[in-house]
Design an enzyme around this catalytic site. Structure first.
Site, PDB file in Angstrom:
ATOM      1  N   THR A  69      -2.390  -3.737   1.881  1.00 17.59           N
ATOM      2  CA  THR A  69      -2.209  -4.755   0.847  1.00 17.59           C
ATOM      3  C   THR A  69      -1.104  -4.304  -0.089  1.00 17.59           C
ATOM      4  O   THR A  69      -0.932  -3.106  -0.350  1.00 17.59           O
ATOM      5  CB  THR A  69      -3.508  -4.961   0.040  1.00 17.59           C
ATOM      6  OG1 THR A  69      -4.547  -5.393   0.914  1.00 17.59           O
ATOM      7  CG2 THR A  69      -3.325  -6.018  -1.036  1.00 17.59           C
ATOM      8  N   SER A 101      -6.953  -9.950  -5.569  1.00 17.33           N
ATOM      9  CA  SER A 101      -5.608 -10.075  -6.139  1.00 17.33           C
ATOM     10  C   SER A 101      -5.117 -11.488  -5.871  1.00 17.33           C
ATOM     11  O   SER A 101      -5.189 -11.970  -4.736  1.00 17.33           O
ATOM     12  CB  SER A 101      -4.652  -9.037  -5.551  1.00 17.33           C
ATOM     13  OG  SER A 101      -4.565  -9.149  -4.143  1.00 17.33           O
ATOM     14  N   CYS A 112      -2.772  -7.325   5.388  1.00 18.36           N
ATOM     15  CA  CYS A 112      -4.139  -7.396   5.923  1.00 18.36           C
ATOM     16  C   CYS A 112      -4.173  -7.412   7.446  1.00 18.36           C
ATOM     17  O   CYS A 112      -5.153  -7.849   8.046  1.00 18.36           O
ATOM     18  CB  CYS A 112      -4.882  -8.601   5.355  1.00 18.36           C
ATOM     19  SG  CYS A 112      -5.004  -8.565   3.557  1.00 18.36           S
TER      20      CYS A 112
END
Length: 218
Positions: free
Chosen positions: A74, A164, A180
């Site tokens: 990420t 986020s 991801c």
């Protein structure tokens, strides 16, 4: 009641981990209240427990931090609202799958405050938006971009890490990773969608919608 903490300055990732671990230990011991911590990080990549090293496309671009949260690679950086969620699941049913769904529902309700339709996808953790304004995928399906990531960890049934939401980050900063681990999809933000939204706007929306997802902590 849940405490809300907002950090005005960029928070280094190792400091955030240290602060979270200390607070989670206190929550688990019953000596501190639950808390949602709103912050931004300097540009960096994190590698979750399932991270595939081949998904780190440009390892020298930004610092890379291993993370014990679930998930893969990420990006975090300025213009992205990170919300670290430290809640005691003993108060929320001790159902991990349901807890993740409620976190995603909270994000979706927050986006709805700005008339953005966030959606879940089977096998793709996070929140997505359909992009009819962009060319479809090669197989003819509509283009979908990720607008929010979810990555959580539990310690003695207390959650930490969190979500986020891309408000106005530099989207090309995501190019150094396969976000991801999901190929074939892009990344977007509220400003990229044409909305003049600020971090403060998102903070207010997160606080307004939180009781819907977690009424026992409201």
């Amino acid at each position: 009641m849940v405490d809300w903490i907002t950090s005005e300055k960029l928070v280094p990732y190792p400091l955030a981990i240290s602060e979270m671990e200390a607070r989670v230990a206190k929550i688990a011991a019953g000596t501190a209240t639950e808390v949602v911590w709103l912050l931004e990080h300097p540009p960096l990549y994190t590698a979750g427990k399932s991270a595939d090293p081949t998904d780190l496309v440009d390892p020298d671009r930004f610092p890379v931090f291993p993370s014990k949260r679930g998930g893969q690679y990420t990006y975090h950086g300025p213009g992205q609202r990170v919300a670290y969620v430290m809640l005691d699941l003993a108060r929320h049913g001790k159902d991990v799958r349901q807890f993740v769904e409620r976190i995603e529902d909270w994000v979706i309700a927050t986006l709805d405050e700005f008339n953005v339709k966030g959606e879940k996808r089977e096998g793709r953790v996070g929140v997505w938006v359909v992009r009819p304004d962009k060319p479809p995928n090669a197989d003819g399906t509509p283009r979908e971009d990720k607008i929010a990531a979810v990555g959580l960890r539990l310690h003695k049934w207390v959650s930490f890490h969190g979500i986020s939401i891309n408000v106005e980050p530099e989207l090309d900063h995501f190019d150094g990773i396969v976000p991801c681990g999901i190929q074939g999809h892009g990344v977007t933000s509220l400003v990229d969608l044409g909305l003049p939204v600020t971090l403060e706007d998102v903070d207010l929306a997160l606080k307004r919608t939180f009781p819907k997802a977690f009424p026992s902590s409201a």
